[in-house]
Design a protein around this motif. Structure first.
Motif, PDB file in Angstrom:
ATOM      1  N   LEU A  85       0.827  -1.210   0.000  1.00  0.00           N
ATOM      2  CA  LEU A  85       0.000   0.000   0.000  1.00  0.00           C
ATOM      3  C   LEU A  85       0.862   1.262   0.000  1.00  0.00           C
ATOM      4  O   LEU A  85       0.508   2.256  -0.648  1.00  0.00           O
ATOM      5  CB  LEU A  85      -0.955  -0.004   1.191  1.00  0.00           C
ATOM      6  CG  LEU A  85      -2.029  -1.092   1.188  1.00  0.00           C
ATOM      7  CD1 LEU A  85      -2.894  -0.989   2.439  1.00  0.00           C
ATOM      8  CD2 LEU A  85      -2.880  -1.030  -0.063  1.00  0.00           C
ATOM      9  N   ALA A  86       1.986   1.224   0.700  1.00  0.00           N
ATOM     10  CA  ALA A  86       2.899   2.375   0.698  1.00  0.00           C
ATOM     11  C   ALA A  86       3.463   2.599  -0.700  1.00  0.00           C
ATOM     12  O   ALA A  86       3.541   3.737  -1.175  1.00  0.00           O
ATOM     13  CB  ALA A  86       4.026   2.156   1.700  1.00  0.00           C
ATOM     14  N   VAL A  87       3.840   1.526  -1.376  1.00  0.00           N
ATOM     15  CA  VAL A  87       4.347   1.637  -2.752  1.00  0.00           C
ATOM     16  C   VAL A  87       3.249   2.153  -3.673  1.00  0.00           C
ATOM     17  O   VAL A  87       3.488   3.007  -4.528  1.00  0.00           O
ATOM     18  CB  VAL A  87       4.911   0.284  -3.244  1.00  0.00           C
ATOM     19  CG1 VAL A  87       5.192   0.316  -4.740  1.00  0.00           C
ATOM     20  CG2 VAL A  87       6.174  -0.078  -2.474  1.00  0.00           C
ATOM     21  N   ALA A  88       2.025   1.660  -3.479  1.00  0.00           N
ATOM     22  CA  ALA A  88       0.900   2.138  -4.288  1.00  0.00           C
ATOM     23  C   ALA A  88       0.689   3.630  -4.085  1.00  0.00           C
ATOM     24  O   ALA A  88       0.428   4.366  -5.060  1.00  0.00           O
ATOM     25  CB  ALA A  88      -0.368   1.362  -3.933  1.00  0.00           C
ATOM     26  N   ILE A 136      -7.405   7.866  -7.934  1.00  0.00           N
ATOM     27  CA  ILE A 136      -8.573   7.638  -7.081  1.00  0.00           C
ATOM     28  C   ILE A 136      -8.719   6.151  -6.771  1.00  0.00           C
ATOM     29  O   ILE A 136      -8.978   5.764  -5.627  1.00  0.00           O
ATOM     30  CB  ILE A 136      -9.845   8.209  -7.740  1.00  0.00           C
ATOM     31  CG1 ILE A 136      -9.789   9.739  -7.727  1.00  0.00           C
ATOM     32  CG2 ILE A 136     -11.101   7.701  -7.043  1.00  0.00           C
ATOM     33  CD1 ILE A 136     -10.844  10.407  -8.563  1.00  0.00           C
ATOM     34  N   TYR A 137      -8.521   5.307  -7.763  1.00  0.00           N
ATOM     35  CA  TYR A 137      -8.649   3.864  -7.548  1.00  0.00           C
ATOM     36  C   TYR A 137      -7.571   3.349  -6.603  1.00  0.00           C
ATOM     37  O   TYR A 137      -7.836   2.474  -5.771  1.00  0.00           O
ATOM     38  CB  TYR A 137      -8.604   3.113  -8.873  1.00  0.00           C
ATOM     39  CG  TYR A 137      -9.769   3.437  -9.795  1.00  0.00           C
ATOM     40  CD1 TYR A 137     -10.939   4.013  -9.312  1.00  0.00           C
ATOM     41  CD2 TYR A 137      -9.701   3.178 -11.148  1.00  0.00           C
ATOM     42  CE1 TYR A 137     -11.997   4.322 -10.141  1.00  0.00           C
ATOM     43  CE2 TYR A 137     -10.764   3.472 -11.995  1.00  0.00           C
ATOM     44  CZ  TYR A 137     -11.906   4.038 -11.481  1.00  0.00           C
ATOM     45  OH  TYR A 137     -12.958   4.327 -12.309  1.00  0.00           O
ATOM     46  N   ILE A 138      -6.384   3.882  -6.717  1.00  0.00           N
ATOM     47  CA  ILE A 138      -5.311   3.512  -5.777  1.00  0.00           C
ATOM     48  C   ILE A 138      -5.708   3.905  -4.356  1.00  0.00           C
ATOM     49  O   ILE A 138      -5.555   3.116  -3.413  1.00  0.00           O
ATOM     50  CB  ILE A 138      -3.973   4.169  -6.178  1.00  0.00           C
ATOM     51  CG1 ILE A 138      -3.412   3.510  -7.449  1.00  0.00           C
ATOM     52  CG2 ILE A 138      -2.953   4.089  -5.043  1.00  0.00           C
ATOM     53  CD1 ILE A 138      -2.213   4.240  -8.043  1.00  0.00           C
ATOM     54  N   LEU A 139      -6.232   5.110  -4.193  1.00  0.00           N
ATOM     55  CA  LEU A 139      -6.636   5.575  -2.860  1.00  0.00           C
ATOM     56  C   LEU A 139      -7.788   4.752  -2.291  1.00  0.00           C
ATOM     57  O   LEU A 139      -7.848   4.506  -1.078  1.00  0.00           O
ATOM     58  CB  LEU A 139      -6.994   7.059  -2.894  1.00  0.00           C
ATOM     59  CG  LEU A 139      -5.811   8.012  -3.110  1.00  0.00           C
ATOM     60  CD1 LEU A 139      -6.295   9.451  -3.240  1.00  0.00           C
ATOM     61  CD2 LEU A 139      -4.799   7.887  -1.989  1.00  0.00           C
ATOM     62  N   ILE A 140      -8.686   4.310  -3.156  1.00  0.00           N
ATOM     63  CA  ILE A 140      -9.789   3.453  -2.695  1.00  0.00           C
ATOM     64  C   ILE A 140      -9.232   2.160  -2.114  1.00  0.00           C
ATOM     65  O   ILE A 140      -9.610   1.732  -1.019  1.00  0.00           O
ATOM     66  CB  ILE A 140     -10.775   3.162  -3.851  1.00  0.00           C
ATOM     67  CG1 ILE A 140     -11.578   4.425  -4.177  1.00  0.00           C
ATOM     68  CG2 ILE A 140     -11.694   1.990  -3.509  1.00  0.00           C
ATOM     69  CD1 ILE A 140     -12.393   4.334  -5.454  1.00  0.00           C
ATOM     70  N   TRP A 141      -8.303   1.531  -2.840  1.00  0.00           N
ATOM     71  CA  TRP A 141      -7.702   0.291  -2.344  1.00  0.00           C
ATOM     72  C   TRP A 141      -6.924   0.533  -1.052  1.00  0.00           C
ATOM     73  O   TRP A 141      -6.990  -0.269  -0.122  1.00  0.00           O
ATOM     74  CB  TRP A 141      -6.803  -0.347  -3.412  1.00  0.00           C
ATOM     75  CG  TRP A 141      -7.582  -1.205  -4.346  1.00  0.00           C
ATOM     76  CD1 TRP A 141      -8.096  -0.853  -5.559  1.00  0.00           C
ATOM     77  CD2 TRP A 141      -7.971  -2.565  -4.121  1.00  0.00           C
ATOM     78  NE1 TRP A 141      -8.771  -1.907  -6.102  1.00  0.00           N
ATOM     79  CE2 TRP A 141      -8.708  -2.977  -5.245  1.00  0.00           C
ATOM     80  CE3 TRP A 141      -7.771  -3.469  -3.083  1.00  0.00           C
ATOM     81  CZ2 TRP A 141      -9.236  -4.258  -5.358  1.00  0.00           C
ATOM     82  CZ3 TRP A 141      -8.298  -4.745  -3.193  1.00  0.00           C
ATOM     83  CH2 TRP A 141      -9.018  -5.129  -4.324  1.00  0.00           C
ATOM     84  N   ILE A 142      -6.194   1.636  -0.990  1.00  0.00           N
ATOM     85  CA  ILE A 142      -5.439   1.959   0.230  1.00  0.00           C
ATOM     86  C   ILE A 142      -6.383   2.117   1.411  1.00  0.00           C
ATOM     87  O   ILE A 142      -6.143   1.575   2.501  1.00  0.00           O
ATOM     88  CB  ILE A 142      -4.578   3.225   0.025  1.00  0.00           C
ATOM     89  CG1 ILE A 142      -3.414   2.930  -0.927  1.00  0.00           C
ATOM     90  CG2 ILE A 142      -4.063   3.763   1.358  1.00  0.00           C
ATOM     91  CD1 ILE A 142      -2.648   4.164  -1.369  1.00  0.00           C
ATOM     92  N   ALA A 143      -7.466   2.852   1.226  1.00  0.00           N
ATOM     93  CA  ALA A 143      -8.398   3.108   2.330  1.00  0.00           C
ATOM     94  C   ALA A 143      -9.046   1.819   2.820  1.00  0.00           C
ATOM     95  O   ALA A 143      -9.090   1.559   4.034  1.00  0.00           O
ATOM     96  CB  ALA A 143      -9.469   4.105   1.890  1.00  0.00           C
ATOM     97  N   PHE A 144      -9.541   0.996   1.907  1.00  0.00           N
ATOM     98  CA  PHE A 144     -10.276  -0.183   2.341  1.00  0.00           C
ATOM     99  C   PHE A 144      -9.358  -1.292   2.845  1.00  0.00           C
ATOM    100  O   PHE A 144      -9.666  -1.934   3.854  1.00  0.00           O
ATOM    101  CB  PHE A 144     -11.220  -0.663   1.237  1.00  0.00           C
ATOM    102  CG  PHE A 144     -12.452   0.184   1.147  1.00  0.00           C
ATOM    103  CD1 PHE A 144     -13.483   0.021   2.053  1.00  0.00           C
ATOM    104  CD2 PHE A 144     -12.555   1.181   0.196  1.00  0.00           C
ATOM    105  CE1 PHE A 144     -14.618   0.824   1.998  1.00  0.00           C
ATOM    106  CE2 PHE A 144     -13.682   1.981   0.126  1.00  0.00           C
ATOM    107  CZ  PHE A 144     -14.718   1.800   1.038  1.00  0.00           C
ATOM    108  N   LEU A 145      -8.235  -1.539   2.177  1.00  0.00           N
ATOM    109  CA  LEU A 145      -7.298  -2.530   2.718  1.00  0.00           C
ATOM    110  C   LEU A 145      -6.701  -2.026   4.028  1.00  0.00           C
ATOM    111  O   LEU A 145      -6.425  -2.816   4.931  1.00  0.00           O
ATOM    112  CB  LEU A 145      -6.198  -2.859   1.712  1.00  0.00           C
ATOM    113  CG  LEU A 145      -6.589  -3.813   0.591  1.00  0.00           C
ATOM    114  CD1 LEU A 145      -5.406  -4.057  -0.336  1.00  0.00           C
ATOM    115  CD2 LEU A 145      -7.129  -5.128   1.124  1.00  0.00           C
ATOM    116  N   GLY A 146      -6.523  -0.721   4.118  1.00  0.00           N
ATOM    117  CA  GLY A 146      -6.049  -0.131   5.373  1.00  0.00           C
ATOM    118  C   GLY A 146      -7.022  -0.395   6.513  1.00  0.00           C
ATOM    119  O   GLY A 146      -6.614  -0.636   7.650  1.00  0.00           O
ATOM    120  N   ALA A 147      -8.311  -0.374   6.216  1.00  0.00           N
ATOM    121  CA  ALA A 147      -9.311  -0.676   7.247  1.00  0.00           C
ATOM    122  C   ALA A 147      -9.152  -2.112   7.749  1.00  0.00           C
ATOM    123  O   ALA A 147      -9.253  -2.380   8.949  1.00  0.00           O
ATOM    124  CB  ALA A 147     -10.722  -0.457   6.705  1.00  0.00           C
TER     125      ALA A 147
END
Length: 166
Positions: free
Chosen positions: A12-15, A45-56
């Protein structure tokens, strides 16, 4: 599982770095070189969506979610135990519902072949972040419940409380 969580955090950090780099390249191109990369905004935006939800899901695994636990910490251990099970039950039901509904939605948009307007990315990819993340949260809650039943390990809330106190 901690090693997997750490690996996902690094991905996620790399993303995030990829998203920032795309933004910087697009800004430099637009204002200094006279070109713009089409679809970069959608990709970011799609990268941020994945970061937010996997981060959860990662926060759920680490037990680092925000809690309003001042009152519950003042209660007897039997009440804390009961509230802990209630929290887990609610989280399990809500997360399973969201995961299932998201999966059904992703299934529909996959069948339709829907793509984003500019980058032409299949829209099931960003929407899958919700289904994947909430399915992971369901698995994490089930694992935590099994750990509680087996009596091994500490509660995620206890881990967070220990971290705050040290």
């Amino acid at each position: 599982m901690d090693a997997l969580a750490t690996w996902i955090e690094r991905v996620l950090a790399v993303a995030l770095l990829v998203g920032i780099s795309l933004n910087v390249i697009n800004v430099i191109g637009r204002y200094l070189a006279g070109f713009a990369l089409n679809g970069v905004d959608e990709i970011e935006i799609y990268i941020l969506i994945w970061i937010a939800f996997l981060g959860a899901a990662l926060v759920t695994w680490r037990g680092g979610h925000l809690r309003m636990d001042v009152l519950i910490l003042a209660c007897p251990s039997s009440v804390r135990w009961l509230v802990g099970w209630f929290e887990m039950a609610v989280m399990l039901v809500v997360s399973a519902f969201v995961a299932w509904q998201s999966f059904k939605y992703v299934e529909r948009i996959y069948a339709l072949g829907a793509v984003s307007d500019i980058a032409h990315i299949p829209t099931w990819i960003p929407h899958s972040a919700i289904a994947v993340s909430f399915a992971a949260i369901v698995l994490i809650v089930l694992l935590r419940g099994l750990q509680r039943i087996a009596g091994s390990g500490q509660e995620p809330a206890d881990k967070a409380t220990e971290r705050a106190g040290s």
